[in-house]
Design a protein around this motif. Structure first.
Motif, PDB file in Angstrom:
ATOM      1  N   UNK A   1       0.855  -1.192   0.000  1.00  0.00           N
ATOM      2  CA  UNK A   1       0.000   0.000   0.000  1.00  0.00           C
ATOM      3  C   UNK A   1       0.893   1.245   0.000  1.00  0.00           C
ATOM      4  N   UNK A   2       0.605   2.141  -0.929  1.00  0.00           N
ATOM      5  CA  UNK A   2       1.385   3.378  -1.068  1.00  0.00           C
ATOM      6  C   UNK A   2       0.762   4.454  -0.170  1.00  0.00           C
ATOM      7  N   UNK A   3       1.525   4.905   0.807  1.00  0.00           N
ATOM      8  CA  UNK A   3       1.006   5.933   1.712  1.00  0.00           C
ATOM      9  C   UNK A   3       1.816   7.211   1.516  1.00  0.00           C
ATOM     10  N   UNK A   4       1.244   8.157   0.758  1.00  0.00           N
ATOM     11  CA  UNK A   4       1.926   9.418   0.482  1.00  0.00           C
ATOM     12  C   UNK A   4       1.265  10.534   1.281  1.00  0.00           C
ATOM     13  N   UNK A   5       2.037  11.121   2.167  1.00  0.00           N
ATOM     14  CA  UNK A   5       1.482  12.178   3.013  1.00  0.00           C
ATOM     15  C   UNK A   5       1.137  13.404   2.163  1.00  0.00           C
ATOM     16  N   UNK A   6       2.004  13.711   1.194  1.00  0.00           N
ATOM     17  CA  UNK A   6       1.727  14.836   0.288  1.00  0.00           C
ATOM     18  C   UNK A   6       0.406  14.623  -0.453  1.00  0.00           C
ATOM     19  N   UNK A   7       0.155  13.378  -0.909  1.00  0.00           N
ATOM     20  CA  UNK A   7      -1.108  13.073  -1.611  1.00  0.00           C
ATOM     21  C   UNK A   7      -2.305  13.264  -0.677  1.00  0.00           C
ATOM     22  N   UNK A   8      -2.147  12.852   0.581  1.00  0.00           N
ATOM     23  CA  UNK A   8      -3.256  13.023   1.534  1.00  0.00           C
ATOM     24  C   UNK A   8      -3.555  14.508   1.708  1.00  0.00           C
ATOM     25  N   UNK A   9      -2.506  15.326   1.821  1.00  0.00           N
ATOM     26  CA  UNK A   9      -2.732  16.774   1.944  1.00  0.00           C
ATOM     27  C   UNK A   9      -3.377  17.334   0.671  1.00  0.00           C
ATOM     28  N   UNK A  10      -2.884  16.885  -0.504  1.00  0.00           N
ATOM     29  CA  UNK A  10      -3.459  17.411  -1.762  1.00  0.00           C
ATOM     30  C   UNK A  10      -4.926  16.996  -1.909  1.00  0.00           C
ATOM     31  N   UNK A  11      -5.258  15.785  -1.456  1.00  0.00           N
ATOM     32  CA  UNK A  11      -6.661  15.347  -1.501  1.00  0.00           C
ATOM     33  C   UNK A  11      -7.510  16.292  -0.647  1.00  0.00           C
ATOM     34  N   UNK A  12      -7.006  16.611   0.515  1.00  0.00           N
ATOM     35  CA  UNK A  12      -7.738  17.519   1.411  1.00  0.00           C
ATOM     36  C   UNK A  12      -7.904  18.894   0.779  1.00  0.00           C
TER      37      UNK A  12
ATOM     38  N   UNK B   1       1.104  16.614  10.933  1.00  0.00           N
ATOM     39  CA  UNK B   1       1.526  15.478  10.106  1.00  0.00           C
ATOM     40  C   UNK B   1       1.416  14.175  10.894  1.00  0.00           C
ATOM     41  N   UNK B   2       1.849  14.204  12.151  1.00  0.00           N
ATOM     42  CA  UNK B   2       1.832  12.975  12.945  1.00  0.00           C
ATOM     43  C   UNK B   2       0.407  12.468  13.162  1.00  0.00           C
ATOM     44  N   UNK B   3      -0.520  13.384  13.320  1.00  0.00           N
ATOM     45  CA  UNK B   3      -1.928  13.004  13.477  1.00  0.00           C
ATOM     46  C   UNK B   3      -2.455  12.344  12.187  1.00  0.00           C
ATOM     47  N   UNK B   4      -2.097  12.934  11.042  1.00  0.00           N
ATOM     48  CA  UNK B   4      -2.526  12.371   9.753  1.00  0.00           C
ATOM     49  C   UNK B   4      -1.937  10.967   9.576  1.00  0.00           C
ATOM     50  N   UNK B   5      -0.668  10.824   9.884  1.00  0.00           N
ATOM     51  CA  UNK B   5      -0.009   9.523   9.723  1.00  0.00           C
ATOM     52  C   UNK B   5      -0.607   8.499  10.688  1.00  0.00           C
TER      53      UNK B   5
END
Ligand code: AMP
Length: 196
Positions: A28-39, A65-69
């Protein structure tokens, strides 16, 4: 179960390499930048807190960031493993990660700053007239900030990964397929497996 981290400056190819790796090995690809861009595309409350910071090329504060992760990793939606793309980027994030998760390897995509500049500016130029999404942070001013953030805050973590015996450095100044092969060799991954 394989748990990998992929780190490197912007334009090093983290997202591209993580995507290929995940497609081949069902990670599973977990990209924090992608999660932010989705938001950001969905105008969420989180987006209101991070958009300006991201667009300027700065790092989002650790507690956000830590909360998102934490929330993302709690989903446990992987069967074979995951590739964490763009996390950790600071010492606090690394400590948070090590306290909570056992990671196998950190792949560092090594690439000179001038090559990063060329790559990101051509990504921005392609974004103007094609199907590529133009990123608000693909501009020279934001890129300078992103590279400074990388060298000041993220690069020092390499020593930490090295001391834990986790660090695999890959020369990312090559064609995508060559970099990918080097990553597979470094991680001792055999031929792609299809679990489905
Ligand atoms: P990326 O897509 O990985 O280049 O991330 C895009 C932007 O999202 C970064 O320039 C930061 O503003 C933010 N970001 C992503 N991951 C992190 C992180 N681990 N820590 C802080 N900010 C992050």
């Amino acid at each position: 179960m394989d748990k990998f981290i992929i780190i490197g400056p912007q334009g090093a190819g983290k997202g591209t390499q993580a995507q290929i790796l995940c497609a081949d090995y069902d990670f599973v690809h977990i990209s924090i930048g992608d999660i932010f861009r989705w938001n950001m595309s969905n105008h969420t409350k989180l987006a209101a807190r991070v958009t300006r910071i991201m667009n300027e090329g700065r790092l989002v504060p650790d507690e956000i960031v830590e909360e998102v992760v934490r929330r993302r990793l709690e989903e446990h939606d992987w069967n074979y493993g995951f590739v964490l793309d763009g996390f950790p980027r600071t010492r606090s994030q690394a400590e948070y990660l090590f306290e909570n998760w056992n990671l196998d390897k950190a792949i560092y995509l090594d690439i000179p700053d001038d090559v990063v500049f060329q790559r990101v500016m051509s990504r921005a130029a392609m974004g103007q007239g094609s199907g590529f999404t133009k990123r608000a942070d693909d501009n020279p001013a934001a890129l300078k900030v992103r590279l400074r953030e990388f060298h000041d805050k993220t690069a020092p973590l390499l020593q930490l990964f090295h001391d834990k015996g986790m660090l695999e450095t890959v020369d990312a100044n090559r064609a995508v397929a060559e970099v990918y092969q080097a990553i597979r060799d470094a991680l001792h991954l055999g031929p792609p497996v299809k679990h489905r």
